[in-house]
Design an enzyme around this catalytic site. Structure first.
Site, PDB file in Angstrom:
ATOM      1  N   PRO A 120      14.573  15.627  28.966  1.00 17.25           N
ATOM      2  CA  PRO A 120      14.659  14.088  28.880  1.00 17.25           C
ATOM      3  C   PRO A 120      16.266  13.628  29.217  1.00 17.25           C
ATOM      4  O   PRO A 120      17.094  14.417  28.996  1.00 17.25           O
ATOM      5  CB  PRO A 120      14.603  13.864  27.508  1.00 17.25           C
ATOM      6  CG  PRO A 120      13.848  14.965  26.951  1.00 17.25           C
ATOM      7  CD  PRO A 120      13.980  16.167  27.589  1.00 17.25           C
ATOM      8  N   ASN A 121      16.297  12.709  30.099  1.00 22.19           N
ATOM      9  CA  ASN A 121      17.630  12.156  30.479  1.00 22.19           C
ATOM     10  C   ASN A 121      18.137  12.895  31.626  1.00 22.19           C
ATOM     11  O   ASN A 121      19.287  12.721  32.078  1.00 22.19           O
ATOM     12  CB  ASN A 121      18.387  11.787  29.301  1.00 22.19           C
ATOM     13  CG  ASN A 121      17.747  10.746  28.291  1.00 22.19           C
ATOM     14  OD1 ASN A 121      17.512   9.625  28.682  1.00 22.19           O
ATOM     15  ND2 ASN A 121      17.872  11.419  27.139  1.00 22.19           N
TER      16      ASN A 121
ATOM     17  N   ARG B   2      24.418   9.549  34.689  1.00 19.96           N
ATOM     18  CA  ARG B   2      24.425   9.773  33.287  1.00 19.96           C
ATOM     19  C   ARG B   2      25.794  10.125  32.825  1.00 19.96           C
ATOM     20  O   ARG B   2      26.095  11.455  33.050  1.00 19.96           O
ATOM     21  CB  ARG B   2      23.496  10.638  32.805  1.00 19.96           C
ATOM     22  CG  ARG B   2      23.310  10.881  31.397  1.00 19.96           C
ATOM     23  CD  ARG B   2      22.355  11.799  31.039  1.00 19.96           C
ATOM     24  NE  ARG B   2      22.403  11.900  29.633  1.00 19.96           N
ATOM     25  CZ  ARG B   2      21.954  13.181  28.949  1.00 19.96           C
ATOM     26  NH1 ARG B   2      21.263  13.984  29.531  1.00 19.96           N
ATOM     27  NH2 ARG B   2      22.062  13.024  27.670  1.00 19.96           N
TER      28      ARG B   2
ATOM     29  N   TYR C 209      28.606  14.788  31.977  1.00 14.53           N
ATOM     30  CA  TYR C 209      27.568  15.584  32.981  1.00 14.53           C
ATOM     31  C   TYR C 209      27.877  15.740  34.368  1.00 14.53           C
ATOM     32  O   TYR C 209      27.012  16.614  34.851  1.00 14.53           O
ATOM     33  CB  TYR C 209      26.218  14.963  32.728  1.00 14.53           C
ATOM     34  CG  TYR C 209      25.780  14.839  31.135  1.00 14.53           C
ATOM     35  CD1 TYR C 209      25.485  16.120  30.502  1.00 14.53           C
ATOM     36  CD2 TYR C 209      25.667  13.869  30.435  1.00 14.53           C
ATOM     37  CE1 TYR C 209      25.188  16.128  29.281  1.00 14.53           C
ATOM     38  CE2 TYR C 209      25.297  13.784  29.124  1.00 14.53           C
ATOM     39  CZ  TYR C 209      24.965  15.017  28.570  1.00 14.53           C
ATOM     40  OH  TYR C 209      24.746  14.887  27.384  1.00 14.53           O
TER      41      TYR C 209
ATOM     42  N   ASN D 236      16.778  23.507  31.133  1.00 14.37           N
ATOM     43  CA  ASN D 236      17.787  22.641  30.624  1.00 14.37           C
ATOM     44  C   ASN D 236      16.869  21.676  29.565  1.00 14.37           C
ATOM     45  O   ASN D 236      16.162  20.622  30.209  1.00 14.37           O
ATOM     46  CB  ASN D 236      18.668  21.811  31.311  1.00 14.37           C
ATOM     47  CG  ASN D 236      19.731  21.003  30.513  1.00 14.37           C
ATOM     48  OD1 ASN D 236      19.480  20.859  29.302  1.00 14.37           O
ATOM     49  ND2 ASN D 236      20.719  20.789  31.289  1.00 14.37           N
TER      50      ASN D 236
ATOM     51  N   ALA E 129      18.004  17.105  24.832  1.00 12.72           N
ATOM     52  CA  ALA E 129      18.085  17.039  23.398  1.00 12.72           C
ATOM     53  C   ALA E 129      16.964  17.433  22.845  1.00 12.72           C
ATOM     54  O   ALA E 129      16.845  17.815  21.637  1.00 12.72           O
ATOM     55  CB  ALA E 129      18.144  15.528  22.900  1.00 12.72           C
TER      56      ALA E 129
ATOM     57  N   GLU F  71      18.506  29.294  29.420  1.00  9.17           N
ATOM     58  CA  GLU F  71      18.806  28.167  29.106  1.00  9.17           C
ATOM     59  C   GLU F  71      20.180  27.746  29.629  1.00  9.17           C
ATOM     60  O   GLU F  71      21.091  28.431  29.485  1.00  9.17           O
ATOM     61  CB  GLU F  71      18.926  28.258  27.616  1.00  9.17           C
ATOM     62  CG  GLU F  71      19.058  26.667  26.943  1.00  9.17           C
ATOM     63  CD  GLU F  71      19.113  26.709  25.283  1.00  9.17           C
ATOM     64  OE1 GLU F  71      18.605  27.977  24.667  1.00  9.17           O
ATOM     65  OE2 GLU F  71      19.548  25.857  24.530  1.00  9.17           O
TER      66      GLU F  71
ATOM     67  N   HIS G  47      23.017  24.263  29.758  1.00  8.46           N
ATOM     68  CA  HIS G  47      23.353  23.065  29.501  1.00  8.46           C
ATOM     69  C   HIS G  47      24.656  22.738  30.131  1.00  8.46           C
ATOM     70  O   HIS G  47      25.472  23.607  30.135  1.00  8.46           O
ATOM     71  CB  HIS G  47      23.782  22.817  27.731  1.00  8.46           C
ATOM     72  CG  HIS G  47      22.591  23.339  26.868  1.00  8.46           C
ATOM     73  ND1 HIS G  47      21.726  22.275  26.787  1.00  8.46           N
ATOM     74  CD2 HIS G  47      22.160  24.436  26.311  1.00  8.46           C
ATOM     75  CE1 HIS G  47      20.799  22.749  25.940  1.00  8.46           C
ATOM     76  NE2 HIS G  47      20.960  23.763  25.539  1.00  8.46           N
TER      77      HIS G  47
ATOM     78  N   ARG H  97      31.086  19.528  21.046  1.00 10.21           N
ATOM     79  CA  ARG H  97      30.450  18.144  20.918  1.00 10.21           C
ATOM     80  C   ARG H  97      30.102  18.014  19.620  1.00 10.21           C
ATOM     81  O   ARG H  97      30.372  18.533  18.639  1.00 10.21           O
ATOM     82  CB  ARG H  97      29.498  17.695  22.018  1.00 10.21           C
ATOM     83  CG  ARG H  97      30.153  17.870  23.386  1.00 10.21           C
ATOM     84  CD  ARG H  97      29.029  17.455  24.419  1.00 10.21           C
ATOM     85  NE  ARG H  97      28.515  16.066  24.462  1.00 10.21           N
ATOM     86  CZ  ARG H  97      27.437  15.894  25.032  1.00 10.21           C
ATOM     87  NH1 ARG H  97      26.546  16.597  25.796  1.00 10.21           N
ATOM     88  NH2 ARG H  97      27.192  14.515  24.801  1.00 10.21           N
TER      89      ARG H  97
HETATM   90  C1  DQA Z   1      22.560  18.807  27.747  1.00 11.48           C
HETATM   91  C2  DQA Z   1      23.081  18.873  26.198  1.00 11.48           C
HETATM   92  C3  DQA Z   1      22.098  18.177  25.176  1.00 11.48           C
HETATM   93  O1  DQA Z   1      22.710  18.087  23.925  1.00 11.48           O
HETATM   94  C4  DQA Z   1      21.858  16.659  25.491  1.00 11.48           C
HETATM   95  O2  DQA Z   1      21.111  16.264  24.685  1.00 11.48           O
HETATM   96  C5  DQA Z   1      21.434  16.680  27.264  1.00 11.48           C
HETATM   97  C6  DQA Z   1      22.047  17.365  28.126  1.00 11.48           C
HETATM   98  C7  DQA Z   1      23.514  19.509  28.712  1.00 11.48           C
HETATM   99  O3  DQA Z   1      23.033  19.690  29.884  1.00 11.48           O
HETATM  100  O4  DQA Z   1      24.818  19.294  28.397  1.00 11.48           O
HETATM  101  O5  DQA Z   1      20.640  15.879  27.274  1.00 11.48           O
HETATM  102  O6  DQA Z   1      21.321  19.525  27.427  1.00 11.48           O
END
Ligand code: DQA
Length: 144
Positions: free
Chosen positions: A10-11, A18, A23, A73, A76, A97, A99, A106
Protein backbone atom coordinates in the site's frame (compact mmCIF):
# COMPACT_ATOMS: atom_id res chain seq x y z
CA UNK A 1 13.61 -16.73 -18.62
CA UNK A 2 14.00 -16.73 -14.82
CA UNK A 3 11.80 -14.11 -13.21
CA UNK A 4 12.33 -12.07 -10.06
CA UNK A 5 9.20 -10.90 -8.28
CA UNK A 6 9.16 -7.29 -7.09
CA UNK A 7 6.24 -6.77 -4.74
CA UNK A 8 5.20 -3.42 -3.28
CA UNK A 9 2.33 -2.87 -0.89
CA UNK A 10 0.00 0.00 0.00
CA UNK A 11 0.92 3.58 -0.89
CA UNK A 12 4.06 2.61 -2.76
CA UNK A 13 2.51 3.20 -6.18
CA UNK A 14 2.77 6.94 -5.58
CA UNK A 15 6.49 6.97 -4.77
CA UNK A 16 8.09 10.15 -6.02
CA UNK A 17 5.10 12.17 -4.89
CA UNK A 18 4.65 10.55 -1.48
CA UNK A 19 6.39 12.41 1.36
CA UNK A 20 9.61 12.77 -0.68
CA UNK A 21 11.50 13.97 2.38
CA UNK A 22 10.98 10.48 3.82
CA UNK A 23 10.73 8.20 0.78
CA UNK A 24 12.82 10.09 -1.79
CA UNK A 25 11.99 11.23 -5.29
CA UNK A 26 12.45 7.99 -7.21
CA UNK A 27 9.23 6.61 -8.64
CA UNK A 28 8.25 2.96 -8.61
CA UNK A 29 9.07 2.89 -12.33
CA UNK A 30 12.61 4.12 -11.50
CA UNK A 31 12.94 1.35 -8.92
CA UNK A 32 11.66 -1.29 -11.33
CA UNK A 33 14.26 -0.19 -13.87
CA UNK A 34 17.05 -0.20 -11.27
CA UNK A 35 16.20 -3.73 -10.16
CA UNK A 36 15.92 -4.91 -13.76
CA UNK A 37 19.37 -3.43 -14.48
CA UNK A 38 20.89 -5.24 -11.50
CA UNK A 39 19.66 -8.68 -12.54
CA UNK A 40 19.84 -8.42 -16.33
CA UNK A 41 23.42 -9.73 -16.43
CA UNK A 42 22.21 -13.01 -14.94
CA UNK A 43 19.45 -13.30 -17.52
CA UNK A 44 16.66 -12.60 -15.03
CA UNK A 45 13.64 -10.48 -15.82
CA UNK A 46 11.59 -8.58 -13.25
CA UNK A 47 7.87 -8.90 -12.72
CA UNK A 48 6.67 -5.98 -10.68
CA UNK A 49 3.36 -5.81 -8.87
CA UNK A 50 2.06 -3.10 -6.56
CA UNK A 51 -1.27 -3.05 -4.80
CA UNK A 52 -2.97 -1.17 -2.03
CA UNK A 53 -5.02 -4.31 -1.35
CA UNK A 54 -3.51 -7.09 0.76
CA UNK A 55 -5.51 -9.87 -0.93
CA UNK A 56 -4.16 -8.89 -4.33
CA UNK A 57 -0.59 -9.13 -3.06
CA UNK A 58 -1.38 -12.56 -1.62
CA UNK A 59 -2.85 -13.73 -4.92
CA UNK A 60 0.27 -12.62 -6.72
CA UNK A 61 2.47 -14.56 -4.29
CA UNK A 62 0.38 -17.71 -4.84
CA UNK A 63 0.87 -17.34 -8.57
CA UNK A 64 4.63 -16.78 -8.35
CA UNK A 65 6.01 -19.99 -6.86
CA UNK A 66 8.08 -20.52 -9.98
CA UNK A 67 9.96 -17.19 -9.70
CA UNK A 68 13.62 -17.28 -8.61
CA UNK A 69 13.11 -15.03 -5.60
CA UNK A 70 11.35 -11.88 -4.47
CA UNK A 71 11.88 -8.39 -3.13
CA UNK A 72 9.02 -7.31 -0.88
CA UNK A 73 8.24 -3.89 0.49
CA UNK A 74 5.03 -4.49 2.44
CA UNK A 75 4.49 -0.83 3.36
CA UNK A 76 2.33 -0.60 6.46
CA UNK A 77 1.37 -4.27 6.07
CA UNK A 78 4.63 -4.82 7.90
CA UNK A 79 2.56 -3.93 10.98
CA UNK A 80 -0.79 -5.61 10.35
CA UNK A 81 -0.25 -8.05 7.51
CA UNK A 82 -0.73 -11.45 9.11
CA UNK A 83 -2.40 -12.90 6.00
CA UNK A 84 0.47 -11.52 3.89
CA UNK A 85 2.88 -13.12 6.33
CA UNK A 86 1.21 -16.52 5.89
CA UNK A 87 1.32 -16.18 2.11
CA UNK A 88 5.04 -15.41 2.26
CA UNK A 89 5.52 -18.46 4.49
CA UNK A 90 4.23 -20.55 1.58
CA UNK A 91 6.53 -18.90 -0.97
CA UNK A 92 9.24 -21.46 -1.69
CA UNK A 93 12.04 -19.14 -2.79
CA UNK A 94 14.32 -16.67 -0.95
CA UNK A 95 12.97 -13.15 -0.55
CA UNK A 96 14.23 -9.89 0.86
CA UNK A 97 12.25 -7.32 2.84
CA UNK A 98 12.99 -3.71 1.90
CA UNK A 99 11.95 -0.45 3.54
CA UNK A 100 12.98 2.84 2.00
CA UNK A 101 12.99 4.65 5.32
CA UNK A 102 14.74 3.63 8.52
CA UNK A 103 11.65 2.33 10.27
CA UNK A 104 13.43 2.19 13.64
CA UNK A 105 14.15 5.92 13.50
CA UNK A 106 10.42 6.58 13.11
CA UNK A 107 7.19 6.07 15.10
CA UNK A 108 7.21 3.09 17.45
CA UNK A 109 4.35 1.40 15.56
CA UNK A 110 6.84 0.84 12.72
CA UNK A 111 9.41 -0.89 14.91
CA UNK A 112 8.17 -4.42 14.38
CA UNK A 113 7.51 -6.21 11.13
CA UNK A 114 5.32 -9.32 11.16
CA UNK A 115 7.00 -10.59 7.99
CA UNK A 116 10.61 -9.95 9.06
CA UNK A 117 11.20 -13.31 10.79
CA UNK A 118 10.59 -15.10 7.48
CA UNK A 119 12.76 -12.91 5.25
CA UNK A 120 16.14 -14.06 3.97
CA UNK A 121 17.38 -10.56 4.75
CA UNK A 122 16.17 -7.05 5.46
CA UNK A 123 17.35 -3.70 4.12
CA UNK A 124 16.05 -0.50 5.67
CA UNK A 125 16.80 3.19 5.47
CA UNK A 126 18.78 3.28 2.22
CA UNK A 127 16.02 4.66 0.04
CA UNK A 128 15.59 3.32 -3.47
CA UNK A 129 19.17 2.03 -3.38
CA UNK A 130 17.96 -0.62 -0.95
CA UNK A 131 16.10 -2.36 -3.77
CA UNK A 132 19.31 -2.61 -5.78
CA UNK A 133 21.07 -4.11 -2.78
CA UNK A 134 18.24 -6.57 -2.28
CA UNK A 135 18.55 -7.64 -5.92
CA UNK A 136 22.28 -8.18 -5.46
CA UNK A 137 21.68 -10.20 -2.31
CA UNK A 138 19.30 -12.46 -4.21
CA UNK A 139 21.80 -12.88 -7.03
CA UNK A 140 24.29 -14.07 -4.43
CA UNK A 141 21.77 -16.31 -2.67
CA UNK A 142 20.18 -18.07 -5.64
CA UNK A 143 22.46 -20.76 -7.07
CA UNK A 144 23.45 -20.45 -10.75
C1 DQA B 1 7.85 1.70 4.32
C2 DQA B 1 7.81 1.91 5.83
C3 DQA B 1 6.42 1.59 6.36
O1 DQA B 1 6.38 1.78 7.77
C4 DQA B 1 5.41 2.53 5.71
O2 DQA B 1 4.11 2.20 6.17
C5 DQA B 1 5.47 2.49 4.24
C6 DQA B 1 6.79 2.52 3.61
C7 DQA B 1 9.21 2.11 3.72
O3 DQA B 1 9.50 1.70 2.61
O4 DQA B 1 9.96 2.85 4.36
O5 DQA B 1 4.46 2.49 3.54
O6 DQA B 1 7.66 0.32 4.03
Amino acid sequence: MPELLLLNGPNLGILGRREPEIYGTDTLADIEKAVADEVAGRGWTVTSFQSDVEGELIGRIHGSYDTVGAIVNPGALMITGWPLRDALASYPRPWMEVHLSNVWARESFRHESVIAPLASGIIVGLGAYGYRLAARALLAKVPH
